[in-house]
Structures are given as structure tokens and as C-alpha cells.
Design a protein around this motif. Sequence first.
Motif, mmCIF file in Angstrom:
data_model
loop_
_atom_site.group_PDB
_atom_site.id
_atom_site.type_symbol
_atom_site.label_atom_id
_atom_site.label_comp_id
_atom_site.label_asym_id
_atom_site.label_seq_id
_atom_site.Cartn_x
_atom_site.Cartn_y
_atom_site.Cartn_z
ATOM 1 N N GLY A 161 47.025 13.572 88.327
ATOM 2 C CA GLY A 161 47.483 12.330 88.947
ATOM 3 C C GLY A 161 48.580 11.370 88.168
ATOM 4 O O GLY A 161 49.457 10.939 88.669
ATOM 5 N N TRP A 162 48.266 11.657 86.981
ATOM 6 C CA TRP A 162 49.281 10.720 86.076
ATOM 7 C C TRP A 162 50.649 11.382 86.139
ATOM 8 O O TRP A 162 51.672 10.817 86.445
ATOM 9 C CB TRP A 162 48.754 11.067 84.620
ATOM 10 C CG TRP A 162 49.624 10.273 83.373
ATOM 11 C CD1 TRP A 162 49.125 9.389 82.747
ATOM 12 C CD2 TRP A 162 50.571 10.564 82.799
ATOM 13 N NE1 TRP A 162 50.183 8.668 81.955
ATOM 14 C CE2 TRP A 162 50.983 9.565 81.834
ATOM 15 C CE3 TRP A 162 51.654 11.667 82.856
ATOM 16 C CZ2 TRP A 162 52.197 9.678 81.067
ATOM 17 C CZ3 TRP A 162 52.931 11.740 82.207
ATOM 18 C CH2 TRP A 162 53.041 10.786 81.429
ATOM 19 N N ALA A 163 50.712 12.826 85.964
ATOM 20 C CA ALA A 163 51.909 13.645 86.335
ATOM 21 C C ALA A 163 52.461 13.157 87.551
ATOM 22 O O ALA A 163 53.860 12.958 87.822
ATOM 23 C CB ALA A 163 51.821 15.201 86.345
ATOM 24 N N ARG A 164 51.751 13.128 88.696
ATOM 25 C CA ARG A 164 52.425 12.846 90.175
ATOM 26 C C ARG A 164 52.740 11.426 89.927
ATOM 27 O O ARG A 164 53.961 10.862 90.541
ATOM 28 C CB ARG A 164 51.341 13.092 91.242
ATOM 29 C CG ARG A 164 51.027 14.171 91.604
ATOM 30 C CD ARG A 164 50.567 14.370 92.808
ATOM 31 N NE ARG A 164 49.260 13.578 92.833
ATOM 32 C CZ ARG A 164 47.984 13.981 92.341
ATOM 33 N NH1 ARG A 164 48.018 15.260 92.146
ATOM 34 N NH2 ARG A 164 46.863 13.506 92.387
ATOM 35 N N GLY A 165 52.163 10.551 89.367
ATOM 36 C CA GLY A 165 52.463 8.908 89.578
ATOM 37 C C GLY A 165 53.842 8.848 88.608
ATOM 38 O O GLY A 165 54.700 8.109 88.906
ATOM 39 N N VAL A 166 53.811 9.290 87.259
ATOM 40 C CA VAL A 166 55.018 9.161 86.438
ATOM 41 C C VAL A 166 56.052 9.649 87.146
ATOM 42 O O VAL A 166 57.237 9.357 87.012
ATOM 43 C CB VAL A 166 54.784 9.689 85.190
ATOM 44 C CG1 VAL A 166 56.137 9.622 84.244
ATOM 45 C CG2 VAL A 166 53.567 8.926 84.325
ATOM 46 N N GLN A 167 56.122 11.059 87.806
ATOM 47 C CA GLN A 167 57.259 11.460 88.171
ATOM 48 C C GLN A 167 57.606 10.890 89.473
ATOM 49 O O GLN A 167 58.819 10.610 89.824
ATOM 50 C CB GLN A 167 56.585 13.157 88.805
ATOM 51 C CG GLN A 167 57.888 13.801 89.476
ATOM 52 C CD GLN A 167 57.476 15.145 89.932
ATOM 53 O OE1 GLN A 167 56.282 15.513 89.904
ATOM 54 N NE2 GLN A 167 58.433 15.852 90.496
ATOM 55 N N ASN A 168 56.763 10.094 90.245
ATOM 56 C CA ASN A 168 57.321 9.392 91.516
ATOM 57 C C ASN A 168 58.036 8.080 90.961
ATOM 58 O O ASN A 168 59.116 7.728 91.368
ATOM 59 C CB ASN A 168 56.076 8.958 92.096
ATOM 60 C CG ASN A 168 56.288 8.146 93.421
ATOM 61 O OD1 ASN A 168 57.148 8.488 94.319
ATOM 62 N ND2 ASN A 168 55.735 6.913 93.610
ATOM 63 N N ALA A 169 57.519 7.544 89.956
ATOM 64 C CA ALA A 169 58.054 6.436 89.302
ATOM 65 C C ALA A 169 59.522 6.811 88.867
ATOM 66 O O ALA A 169 60.652 6.033 88.945
ATOM 67 C CB ALA A 169 57.424 5.699 88.445
#
Length: 237
Positions: A161-169
Motif C-alpha cells: 500500500g505504501w508503494a502504491r500511495g507513494v508511486q501515485n503521488a
Amino acid sequence: MRRAALLLVPLASTLAFASDCPNGDNLLKNNTPLNQLCSRGFGQFTPGSLQQAIGNQPNNVAMITAAAEQQGVPVDLALAVSYHESEGFNSCAGSDTGVKGPMQLTQRTGNSLGYNRDVNEQNIMGGMKLLKQCDNKCGDTAFSCLSACYNGSPRPGEQAGWARGVQNAYGKLHSDPSLLASATSNCSSSGSNSSCPDAAGGVVASSVTPSAPSTLPSLGAPPALASSDIIVAQTQI
């Protein structure tokens, strides 16, 4: 002698370099206790959009920009990590695991890097020093590797989830140059740092119970837990 040399590293990393963000450099010289900024305690927040969060937190954004440049971290990566970690660059963000502040450091990690994570400015500098180590190891866009290094959560799915969230931002900062421009505009101005704004500011504190995940644009299958995932005991957090 080796121990003395190591103790000098955090001081050197703080003082030896200036950035292209003079306002951020000046703000980082302060020592503001998080408890002073967050009289209502720590919790979870609704961050709003990146643009809203940048507008709500001008001083933290300026300090994150300056600290990233001082440490040699890409500014867009630093902003993406702090936006995701602290739900909008928020000093009063906190978790039931005990992490808190703009870069969501544990006390143990902050101490190991030579910073007091309970001071707002040192929370940012310590988080940026850790992110620099992770960036050196992983590169700017290896988000699964960055998550294992920076987040290191043993909870199932949290690293993904962290990887997805940071990638999205990070993707939003790259696709909309005005976002990065608005962040760096804080470098030459000083405004009041609304570190824990109320509902009128678009950020609402809640209990530390994790909120439901935001709906994000599809980024493909979440990265699987890697063999490099860091497993720590609750007492180490």
C-alpha cells in the motif's frame, strides 16, 4: 575516534549544505516540539489533494524541499513520501504503532540517525536522511524496494500500500508541473504553518484507527512482499 567521527555526521549533514530554498533552510534551524504544534494530540487525517495539502502546509513543504536538496534526495520523491506518510505533510499525523510527524519516524530510527523525531524540524531531517539511504539503495522509482527500506512494516499488505500511495503521488507531481512549482514557491515566502488544521482547512483529525484507503488510479497489481521485507517486533517500533 571512530565513534566520535560517527557522531559528527548528523551535525555535518545539517550544517554543511544549503539548498535553493532559503525559507526552508531558515525554518529548519528552529526546534519546534511536535507536542507544541499538536496540542490535540496525534491521529489520522484526510489529506485532500496534493495541491490542497501543499497550500495547507507551506512551512513543512518548504522544509521538506530544503531538506531534500540538502541531503541530495529528489524533491518530487521527498514530497511524495511525506504526503503519503503523514497524510498531507501533517506534523500531527500519528499511528497506533507510535510513528509521528511529517516523515513518520519511529523514535528508534530517529535516534539511530542522530535526530529527535519529537522535534518537527528534526523529524524532517531524520526522515530525509533515511530516505537518502533508501534512494541510494533502490533508486528513485523502485517503489517496492523503497517501501521495504523506508516503511518496513511487518503488517500484511502495508508495504504494498505504501508503494502504491507513494508511486501515485510521485506520478501526479511528474504529470502536473504546476504541483512542484507550487511547492517550491514556498521557498521564498514565509506563511503561518498550519501544522494541524481543523475541518475548515480541509483536514480533519480522527482517532488513530486506520481509515479506509483512498481510491487511487489503477497502477497495476500491487507489489508482492519481498524477501527483503524488514520484520520487527512491536517493541522495536
